[in-house]
Enzyme design. Structure first.
Site, short mmCIF file in Angstrom:
data_model
loop_
_atom_site.label_atom_id
_atom_site.label_comp_id
_atom_site.label_asym_id
_atom_site.label_seq_id
_atom_site.Cartn_x
_atom_site.Cartn_y
_atom_site.Cartn_z
N HIS A 288 -5.49 73.29 4.42
CA HIS A 288 -4.64 74.09 3.55
C HIS A 288 -4.77 73.55 2.11
CE1 HIS A 288 -2.63 76.18 6.82
NE2 HIS A 288 -2.48 75.02 7.44
N CYS B 191 -7.13 77.20 9.24
CA CYS B 191 -6.24 76.65 10.27
C CYS B 191 -6.16 77.60 11.46
CB CYS B 191 -4.87 76.35 9.67
SG CYS B 191 -3.88 75.23 10.68
#
Length: 487
Positions: free
Chosen positions: A427, A329
């Site tokens: 994630h 991310c």
């Protein structure tokens, strides 16, 4: 329909854990229960079934209830992006960023969202199990409170007060908290739970007797300190490691000032063949097989801190010696050529040079992307699932070799031409047993032991419910939950 609230004398007193335990304990008895936290401040979050964002702890509590996470379970989420400001997420969607003073004035609006979500849950479930935030006795935060007694007063619900004896001063914590509440709030406290006790309970009994006599409130039980219990942390980084074997893969993660979703690394921390170390400022950077750049709520600010600490040079040296590197991310964004924040979403508007290790750039956009996703990790074609929470739009030729092929047809992330660097927006990358094993093999671990992380989490939720049955006054708890003790 009954609402019961768990409040704590301090942060990390055990509120999240106790709510999780009570949820599974009620579910075992066939009682429909749903978790709820009016306001949460955390950088660990989860994507819900209805496409929003809530605190990670409430997603775990939803699992304890065997429910899909929903935005009504945490209607207000604050994600700090500086020491004085935070992104405000209401019903799963980012609505604005504001400083603490401005948010104080916004609380009346936020309370309406809280009450609307609670009303929907109360209509749908027999028991709403509520988690407070911090302490109800924080004098400077009591005006307009929506997270603790302000909420309890608004919906007229009973409260259990939990304190951590491992910190010391547990009786002062409980009595002092009670003394700082108004008479009507004091009346709402129906009992105490003492958490993380070590030793012989007989030595504690005189103190419990005094506490009940002093306050007129019952002690509902004393929970033992279980050192190997694992639940994903709401905010603080858990550095405990599981039992380890002899040959370990060395993995290090820099602790950036605005690190987010560090629960990504819990499966590695618990893996018997992985030595995971979080490296904070001022700590020497040890040799490693794998470096992972984590998510961040302030990518440009954390990138500047990373350079200030010398991590850019350490990463370059790591790669020269054949080490592997993953960016997740915000970490993915840092690996590129540039990060642009034209709207000032995470700080002052502007642009920053990335680490320049992959040929793409990122522009932060107002619309946050929130998805639960699944697909195939290009390494070994291993199945992978996870979730996306990011405001960045990343483009460039460095994305030509993707790291993940998603089932919705999109391609995610990148793998460098030399195979040393992997970047992804996903994630939860290590939670799947097959994707975790594939990544560990790629990083250099031979004969990977496959771990079922979901089973470990489920096991510990069951252990929590066992602790409720063994150590708490379940008859009184049933009464507080509006359940006939003789049913």
């Amino acid at each position: 329909m009954t609402t019961l609230m768990v409040q704590g004398t301090t942060s990390d007193a055990g509120k999240s854990t106790l709510v999780t335990a009570l949820c599974r304990w009620l579910l075992r008895q066939g009682i429909g229960v749903v978790p709820f936290k009016p306001q949460n401040m955390a950088l660990n979050s989860a994507v819900t079934a209805d496409g929003g964002e809530i605190g990670r702890a409430q997603a775990v509590q939803a699992q304890a209830c065997r429910l899909a996470p929903h935005t009504d379970m945490n209607p207000v989420l604050l994600k700090p992006n500086s020491d004085t400001g935070a992104q405000v997420i209401v019903h799963g969607r980012a609505v604005t960023s504001m400083n603490a003073v401005a948010y104080h004035d916004y609380k009346a609006i936020a309370m309406q969202a809280v009450l609307a979500s609670h009303g929907r849950l109360r209509e749908a479930y027999p028991v709403v199990m509520v988690e407070g935030a911090g302490s109800p006795a924080e004098i400077n935060l009591r005006a307009g409170d929506i997270a603790n007694m302000g909420f309890a007063e608004a919906v007229d619900c009973p409260v259990i007060l939990v304190a951590d004896i491992n910190r010391g001063g547990v009786f002062a914590h409980l009595v002092g908290t009670l003394e700082l509440l108004s008479p009507s709030e004091q009346a709402r406290v129906k009992g105490f739970v003492i958490n993380r006790f070590r030793g012989d309970i007989a030595l504690l009994q005189p103190g419990l007797d005094w506490l009940e006599q002093r306050t007129g409130k019952p002690v509902l039980g004393v929970l033992p300190y279980v050192t190997d219990l694992h639940l994903e942390a709401e905010d603080g980084i858990d550095t405990r490691q599981g039992e380890k074997g002899e040959r370990l893969l060395k993995v290090i993660v820099p602790v950036l000032p605005r690190i987010s979703n560090h629960t990504d690394f819990d499966p590695l921390r618990l893996h018997p063949q992985v030595d995971l170390q979080f490296i904070g400022p001022g700590q020497p950077i040890p040799p490693a097989d794998l470096i992972i750049l984590p998510g961040s709520k302030s990518v440009r600010g954390d990138l500047a801190q990373l350079r200030e600490r010398g991590w850019d040079k350490a990463i370059a040296r790591h790669l020269r010696y054949g080490g592997k590197l993953i960016g997740i991310c915000g970490g993915l964004q840092m690996l590129g050529q540039q990060v642009h924040d034209p709207l000032g979403l995470e700080g002052p508007a502007g642009s920053s040079e990335g680490l320049g290790l992959l040929d793409y750039s990122t522009v932060l956009a107002a619309e946050k992307q929130l998805r639960n996703v699944s697909g195939v990790l290009e390494l070994e074609q291993a199945p992978v699932s996870g979730y996306e929470i990011h405001a960045g739009v990343t483009q460039g030729p460095g994305l030509a070799q993707a790291s993940v092929q998603l089932t919705d047809g999109r391609r995610d992330g990148a793998i460098s031409a030399d195979g040393q660097i992997l970047a992804t927006y996903l994630h939860g990358l290590f939670e799947g047993s097959q994707s975790c094993a594939a990544l560990l093999r790629w990083a250099g671990l031979a004969d990977v032991q496959v771990i079922d992380y979901e089973a470990l989490r489920e096991r510990d939720i069951e252990r929590l419910a066992d602790l409720v049955e063994q150590h708490l006054d379940t008859a009184r708890l049933r009464q507080l939950c509006g359940v006939d003790a003789h049913a």
